[in-house]
Design an enzyme around this catalytic site. Sequence first.
Site, PDB file in Angstrom:
ATOM      1  N   THR A 383      43.964  45.854  40.670  1.00 37.78           N
ATOM      2  CA  THR A 383      43.611  47.221  40.311  1.00 37.78           C
ATOM      3  C   THR A 383      43.158  47.802  41.634  1.00 37.78           C
ATOM      4  O   THR A 383      43.160  47.085  42.634  1.00 37.78           O
ATOM      5  CB  THR A 383      42.466  47.196  39.275  1.00 37.78           C
ATOM      6  OG1 THR A 383      42.996  46.714  38.051  1.00 37.78           O
ATOM      7  CG2 THR A 383      41.819  48.534  39.018  1.00 37.78           C
ATOM      8  N   SER A 455      37.561  47.248  31.679  1.00 35.33           N
ATOM      9  CA  SER A 455      36.320  46.856  32.375  1.00 35.33           C
ATOM     10  C   SER A 455      36.076  47.735  33.589  1.00 35.33           C
ATOM     11  O   SER A 455      35.092  47.521  34.320  1.00 35.33           O
ATOM     12  CB  SER A 455      36.414  45.406  32.854  1.00 35.33           C
ATOM     13  OG  SER A 455      36.604  44.543  31.773  1.00 35.33           O
TER      14      SER A 455
HETATM   15  O1  DON Z   1      41.173  47.997  32.668  1.00 36.27           O
HETATM   16  C1  DON Z   1      40.884  46.852  32.955  1.00 36.27           C
HETATM   17  O2  DON Z   1      39.807  46.374  32.800  1.00 36.27           O
HETATM   18  C2  DON Z   1      41.949  45.992  33.605  1.00 36.27           C
HETATM   19  N1  DON Z   1      43.235  46.454  33.232  1.00 36.27           N
HETATM   20  C3  DON Z   1      41.735  46.032  35.079  1.00 36.27           C
HETATM   21  C4  DON Z   1      42.671  45.114  35.782  1.00 36.27           C
HETATM   22  C5  DON Z   1      42.175  44.702  37.086  1.00 36.27           C
HETATM   23  O3  DON Z   1      41.117  45.061  37.516  1.00 36.27           O
HETATM   24  C6  DON Z   1      42.993  43.779  37.822  1.00 36.27           C
HETATM   25  N2  DON Z   1      42.379  43.557  39.116  1.00 36.27           N
HETATM   26  N3  DON Z   1      42.132  42.964  39.941  1.00 36.27           N
END
Ligand code: DON
Length: 573
Positions: A383, A455
């Site tokens: 992310t 999250s």
């Molecule tokens: O919205 C969420 O919590 C997840 N889809 C976030 C994914 C994420 O942070 C991947 N990262 N390193």
Amino acid sequence: MKRFTFLLFTFFLLALATTNCRMSEKPVEKKEVVRGVIAKNGMVVTANPYASEIGLQILKKGGNAFDAAIAVQFALAVCYPRAGNIGGGGFLVYRKGDGEVGSLDFREKAPKSATKDMYLDKEGNYLTDLSKRGALAVGVPGTVAGMAAMHEKLGTLPFADLVNPSVDLAQNGLQLSEYDAGRFNTYQEDFAELNRFEIPLLKEGGWSKGDSIKYPNLATTLALIRDGGRDGFYKGKTADLLVAEMKAGNGIITHEDLEAYQAVWRDPVVENYQEDYRIISMPPPSSGGIALVQLLEGSEFFDFTAMGHNSVESIHVMTELQRRVYADRSTYLGDMDFYDVPMDWLLGADYLTKRFGDISMKQKTNSQDIKEGKVEVIESVETTHFSIVDKDGNAASITTTLNGNFGSKVMVKGAGFFLNNEMDDFSAKPGEPNMFGLVGAEANKIEPEKRMLSSMTPTIVEKNGELFMVVGTPGGATIITCVYQTIMNVTAHGMNIQEAVNAKKTHSQWLPDNIILEEGAVDDSVVEGLKALGHEIDSRPSLGRMEAILRLPDGRLEGAADYTRGDDTALGF
Ligand code: DON
């Protein structure tokens, strides 16, 4: 006299250092004081140097923090395609220079024809791959609607000026860092398997540092967005290509889904922490704001300053707090438009006093005694977060995602952008873990047009009524605990913001019932101390990729990019 005392003291330190050297036969380690980038007129902190530069230029042109944030969001879709996106979603938390706060939810939604059991076979077994890879894993993207809504409410420069730098970047191409090349190489097989054409990220023999790459189809799509705003994505050619991609890969997003998508302005979670601080963070459909506030308020029952950073005691207490908070997350949190999240109750002093009242300093609690669940692994995926503050004190804190690295790994043929695999953030089957090992239940079950629980924790902290910190990170389930620790590192452990970002992190999340330590976070004696309290210990090479800004007492901004963990770059002027 003062000078003499200083010299004497220096001599004493030197003598001590030499003695120590002789005794231990190794040089005394000097603690390097690290600082972020300090500037007065504006600061942009992102995971990628191209994106930071584009954001900085917008600020220099007279754009505000929100203009720069829109430009950065589009830039990341080009230069950071594993997480930056137009085919995903995210959250903005903002604070204007005049103190107004708010949040924008541009999270993906389940398509209208999604069903609770869409990832289960006839016997009710969870087909875990379907929510992670390929077209069925894709939620209706929210990013472009989010940027258009943000521009309408908060922007000042013409929208086209904010998208144009990314059109140019995609058209003219860019050079890959070692880090980029490594990530591209890791997913070559997936790219080949899950796409029906040669996507630009495929390369025989693999990528190397310094290779250049262009994204002509993405440039065309970005130009459509530049000229048509949200309609450039949710209608016309881009929408046609996206729906065609769905049909080719058994996905279910339709034109109606795309046209119906709306970003939503929401009241942020706003709570005091200690006497001086006020936390402004993301409400559901993110669990981030509620969980962060629970953790910080739980921390007030303990003296973290006395316990010290990453000591046995402080890691033990953080773990015990996190165990309870993540159990709450899994039971009570989901999209508030669909599920009645008991937010006031979860953040109430009575509840928190009871919830954390049974934490013992002598023995860990068993997660199974808090509530049952079943969890196996947590994968490391991507992310991205960026933090921006302008000269008038406007602050934008945005976390944006495709969920996994390169999302579903499916690129829209002819349109050149990756689609998310955000559907995996729903609880596909009660008690079954998703890719972050997070379990959920009724509150986060799949329903048509519902947003999946997140999250992501873009956060702004005020001190004594003024802007203090802008912070956030990627990391799936570890986002909340890394944001929490970064705030604690500054407020309880006296670190400057760059030290707080660089500091090694730890993580625990109720299930699995363990503590994950970032490599190098503690020495063996701490591990032994934690084991003696009953904790099971695991480790990960890296936790968090914080991008943070702190407003110094004299009003200047200190930008702290997580450069020790990636290509992250803070630029100010
Ligand atoms: O919205 C969420 O919590 C997840 N889809 C976030 C994914 C994420 O942070 C991947 N990262 N390193």
